[in-house]
Design an enzyme around this catalytic site. Sequence first.
Site: not given
Length: 439
Positions: A328-330
């Site tokens: 997720e994201c990072g």
Amino acid sequence: MTATPGLMIAAPASGTGKTTVMLGLLRAFRDGGVTVQPFKSGPDYIDPAFHRAASGRPSFNLDSWAMPQGMLDALAARGDDADLVLAEASMGLFDGVARPGATGNGASADIARLMGWPVVLVIDVSGQAQSAAATALGFSRFDPAVPVAGVILNRVASARHERLARAGMEAVGMPVFGCLPRRGDLQLSERHLGLVQAVEHSDLDARIDAYAAFLAQHVNLPALRDAARGSARTPSAAPRVAPPAQRIALARDEAFSFTYPHLLDGWRAAGAEILPFSPLADEAPDAGADLVWLPGGYPELHAERLAAADQFRAGLRAHAADRPVHGECGGYMALGEALIDAEGTPHRMAGLLGLVTSYAQRRMHLGYRRATLHGPIGTLATGTPLAGHEFHYSTIVEQPDLPLAHVTDADGNDVPDTGSWRRRVSGTFFHLIAAGQRT
């Protein structure tokens, strides 16, 4: 059943100091022998860790846009064994999106209304005095279903300033629970996604003790507790939060920490086992895990260390050969080919996806997301609807893999950042809040 009485600690806007007030109140009540349950309104994955440090109890997000009523009620029930509930608002009290979602538009006022918690407004009176009363009066009348119990006046410059501000509040009949003198030393440091994480403050406990002493000196805590209320709630079975696997290897360190507490709590309640590991310590995920989950965080601040984490990368590759990996994201960025830092230097990532992201081309991406999966995430099957929230400053340079989902914003507009997947590896820029619910 009668719910534990609570209050919503809110503000007219961000930047008023309500988080400092919240942490001071949590610790002050706790030190006074009051068992206090914290909550955070809206999609914030940083503040709950501070709440836990201040209160000694886990804090959970309550989100009216992404969460159905049953989930909200089940999470609110985590305070049923407490003496008092304190919920921290996000942004301004009535700030939300234009189109409602599961139970509201994401505003903190929704949560206060649904739970029957009166609002305490933290008002920054810098640069004004009696005029602050007009703000308080407007908030108290904006929605009669969201009662404002009173105010805490923050950043008061002098005794004269306090007298004038109190006079304004008295003129409109607004109770004042306390006045906080301006203190430049009682602030938490911030970075581009909000507060610097709780785990990064070596002196956090001492800081919170200082906040508590400050609040106890300047706020009428008994009056505040007397103002708390809560709506009666019908007991119901908590909705099941389906885990994406039964044995989940979860990246957990300063680079990967943005996971909503209610998800981990729900996964465990459904029988899943969480197996933490640290990519920054060059640890490989547990070899017996069914799925590896890389949360969001700050990989851009640790890109050089991640690029050198050979055991972590080898463990990911071994796992992805026959079992799913999701970021997720990072965490999504860390699964890609490269991450380009703010100075324009590329750093090698895991290479399980073709994604290349850049912080040299900085641009904010922010908002709620609806998604329908084109490919699976562990046991979350193709076609599963997801609700989440996106907040980052990176830009996609390359994304050659298949789109993971059809993604829209809160208004139903298509979002080009669809996430991506390749064989058993997937990633999204949004952070999951709820799965399987149509909002």
